[in-house]
Design a protein around this motif. Structure first.
Motif, PDB file in Angstrom:
ATOM      1  N   ASN A 359       0.824  -1.203   0.000  1.00  0.00           N
ATOM      2  CA  ASN A 359       0.000   0.000   0.000  1.00  0.00           C
ATOM      3  C   ASN A 359       0.865   1.262   0.000  1.00  0.00           C
ATOM      4  O   ASN A 359       0.564   2.238  -0.702  1.00  0.00           O
ATOM      5  CB  ASN A 359      -0.916  -0.012   1.225  1.00  0.00           C
ATOM      6  N   VAL A 360       1.963   1.245   0.772  1.00  0.00           N
ATOM      7  CA  VAL A 360       2.874   2.393   0.804  1.00  0.00           C
ATOM      8  C   VAL A 360       3.473   2.638  -0.575  1.00  0.00           C
ATOM      9  O   VAL A 360       3.488   3.769  -1.082  1.00  0.00           O
ATOM     10  CB  VAL A 360       3.997   2.171   1.836  1.00  0.00           C
ATOM     11  N   LEU A 361       3.959   1.585  -1.204  1.00  0.00           N
ATOM     12  CA  LEU A 361       4.603   1.730  -2.510  1.00  0.00           C
ATOM     13  C   LEU A 361       3.609   2.189  -3.570  1.00  0.00           C
ATOM     14  O   LEU A 361       3.949   2.985  -4.455  1.00  0.00           O
ATOM     15  CB  LEU A 361       5.256   0.409  -2.915  1.00  0.00           C
ATOM     16  N   GLU A 362       2.378   1.718  -3.477  1.00  0.00           N
ATOM     17  CA  GLU A 362       1.365   2.130  -4.457  1.00  0.00           C
ATOM     18  C   GLU A 362       0.935   3.577  -4.250  1.00  0.00           C
ATOM     19  O   GLU A 362       0.455   4.221  -5.185  1.00  0.00           O
ATOM     20  CB  GLU A 362       0.158   1.191  -4.372  1.00  0.00           C
ATOM     21  N   GLN A 363       1.108   4.101  -3.040  1.00  0.00           N
ATOM     22  CA  GLN A 363       0.828   5.519  -2.806  1.00  0.00           C
ATOM     23  C   GLN A 363       1.932   6.413  -3.361  1.00  0.00           C
ATOM     24  O   GLN A 363       1.677   7.554  -3.743  1.00  0.00           O
ATOM     25  CB  GLN A 363       0.671   5.783  -1.310  1.00  0.00           C
TER      26      GLN A 363
END
Length: 570
Positions: A359-363
């Motif tokens: 989720n962090v990387l996709e943000q």
């Protein structure tokens, strides 16, 4: 009388004339002080205290309460704890310090029985405070509602034994909210409900309550002789059944003391009670160092898969993030280690932590998140793209090369360079703060720190796996030195030198007799992690290495340290 589910009942009172000691103190006549601490959460022990809450009870009724914020004396409240408790650094800045609060609390609790949910944590804090401020320990008797609940409530009645779960189960008037007084009130109500259950089993006095022993303790104590021939010193121990099948494997710096502990009241884990009941023999593998014991334990568990070791039951718990092998790659969480070219991050100890990292990387990067095929005639931009949550074709990037260029920073991250990642994360945190979305910023920072720690461990493990030979030593409290020899990421030898002057000669002797290890020798990832943690641990001194043992400044280790300092407010 009903069968007691999780304890052996106290011995019945002898017949004949009774005295006061035989009768005991009825629970309704005992004064209990139910306490709870909130802390900064800055270290393994919980950090310094930020709030104390306590409720004094007798006969099921409250007869006094104690509550105060506490200045944590130089520590800051972590963002995670601020979100959890609502206690901020500004709230405790003007509060009294523990040295001022402690005598008032000790007077409030004087002569009572202390109660806490997970008592070792709260009572441990109180003991340390007494030691630090030179107050003698008042020899409080202690009741742990967590232990009582685990033993009284049968399996299936509650999903877990957290305070919030139990409060909901019993319908307490006060809901736990991670504030000290509210949690103490809820624990006090829980105590009354547990006493109601205990009464059904004939436990009505304080003496009976405190004399309850874990179920099967008598049977376990009859097997204490199994520890007689277990040597002291570091090593691996194995419990075997009558057919000499390995039931459980463990390690310790002092095998004799550790094995004996399985036969005492201190061992309350249900599966360990079951294991010890079935055990007929204990065999050991003495080791020269604690590091060797840790490695041998991992190897033996991997080889023998003993039924009572949790790690051998669920080896698939590790999760990696990989790039899907397609023109517009996205991130996918998988249970098997992906090939190097597709590896994005990991391994993570749980699927949940992998998804948080994803989720962090996709943000931070314009990744494609949906599973649509952009070459399909039915392709339409997905709903997530309307809120900038899906990149690539759904956002109008139809050229695969252009898409790959847009996520090149993520590819660099996967290769070990965190420069672009750190820049994007800082910009994201700044944006969230400007929007006054402070909780979202704190969540993003917390998830990023956890992900970088995982990557830092993997980075260090990969480094030692690429070096032909490393020799290092670490001083021990008794003046001796642990020496470890690693070849291609695998433990080849370990030894203990009695004094510093013998370290180099011992290392040379080890090199001549150490196990031969081929490059690419299949080694458990956990062994790499143990050895790299030992190498980079406090006090370790490098003796020799066939290649530089240095981590890149743009790598995960440095990025993790920088972000960790930022999270703590350093």
């Amino acid at each position: 009388m009903k069968e007691f589910p999780g304890f052996d009942l106290p011995e019945p009172v002898r017949s004949g004339q009774l005295n006061i000691a035989d009768i005991g103190t009825d629970l309704s006549d005992v004064t209990f002080t139910v306490l709870d601490f909130e802390t900064t959460g800055s270290d393994r022990s919980g950090g310094n205290v930020t709030e104390i809450g306590a409720v004094r009870m007798r006969g099921g009724a409250v007869d006094g309460e104690f509550q105060t914020l506490v200045n944590p004396a130089g520590q800051v409240v972590s963002p995670f704890v601020q979100r959890l408790t609502g206690i901020t650094n500004s709230m405790v800045a003007a509060a009294p310090e523990m040295r001022t609060v402690l005598p008032a609390f000790l007077e409030f609790a004087r002569g009572t029985v202390l109660v806490a949910h997970n008592a070792p944590f709260d009572i441990g804090i109180l003991r340390r405070a007494c030691e630090e401020h030179a107050y003698p320990w008042p020899q409080f008797r202690v009741v742990d509602t967590l232990t009582l609940a685990r033993r009284i409530l049968p399996k299936g009645e509650v999903r877990n034994h957290k305070l919030a779960t139990l409060a909901q189960h019993f319908g307490t008037r006060t809901d736990p909210e991670h504030r000290a007084l509210a949690d103490a009130r809820a624990t006090g109500e829980l105590l009354n409900h547990l006493f109601d259950r205990l009464g059904g089993y004939g436990v009505n006095t304080l003496e009976e309550l405190l004399s309850l022993k874990p179920q099967g303790l008598g049977r376990r104590r009859t097997k204490l002789h199994l520890a007689d021939n277990v040597p002291t010193g570091p090593g691996v121990y194995m419990f075997l059944d009558g057919a000499r099948r390995v039931l459980y494997i463990g390690k310790s710096r002092d095998m004799h003391t550790r094995v004996r502990s399985y036969f005492t009241a201190g061992e309350t884990r249900g599966r360990m009670t079951e294991m010890v009941t079935a055990a007929q023999e204990v065999t050991t593998v003495p080791c020269a160092t604690e590091a060797e014991a840790a490695v041998r334990e991992v190897r033996l568990i991997g080889e023998l898969a003993p039924p009572y070791n949790r790690r051998s039951k669920r080896p698939e718990r590790q999760t990696w993030l990989k790039f899907t092998d397609e023109a517009f790659p996205r991130l996918s969480a998988v249970r098997t280690q992906p090939p190097h070219g597709l590896l994005a991050a990991g391994p993570f100890s749980s699927h949940r932590s992998a998804l948080q990292a994803k989720n962090v990387l996709e943000q931070l990067y314009p990744l494609k998140t949906c599973t649509q095929n952009p070459r399909s005639a039915k392709f339409r931009p997905c709903a997530a793209s309307q809120v900038d949550a899906c990149g690539g074709p759904c956002c109008g990037i139809a050229n695969a090369r252009e898409y790959q260029h847009s996520i090149r920073g993520l590819k660099q991250f996967a290769a070990g360079d965190t420069a672009d990642f750190s820049h994007r994360l800082n910009e994201r945190l700044k944006q969230l703060s400007q929007q006054q979305r402070f909780e979202s910023a704190s969540d993003a920072l917390e998830a990023a720190v956890q992900m970088l720690r995982v990557q830092a461990r993997a980075e260090a493990a990969r480094l030692i796996n690429q070096i032909q030979q490393i020799a290092a030593a670490r001083p021990q409290p008794n003046g001796s030195w642990e020496i470890v020899l690693i070849r291609w990421g695998r433990l080849a030898a370990s030894e203990t030198a009695a004094k510093a002057s013998a370290v180099l000669s011992t290392a040379r002797e080890m090199e001549a007799t150490a196990a031969h290890v081929e490059p690419e020798y299949p080694t458990l990832l956990e062994e790499h992690t143990i050895l790299s943690a030992w190498l980079y641990g406090e006090g370790t001194v490098l003796i020799s290495s066939t290649a530089p043992l240095a981590l890149p400044r743009t790598g995960f280790g440095f990025a993790s340290a920088r972000l960790g300092s930022r999270r703590r407010g350093d």
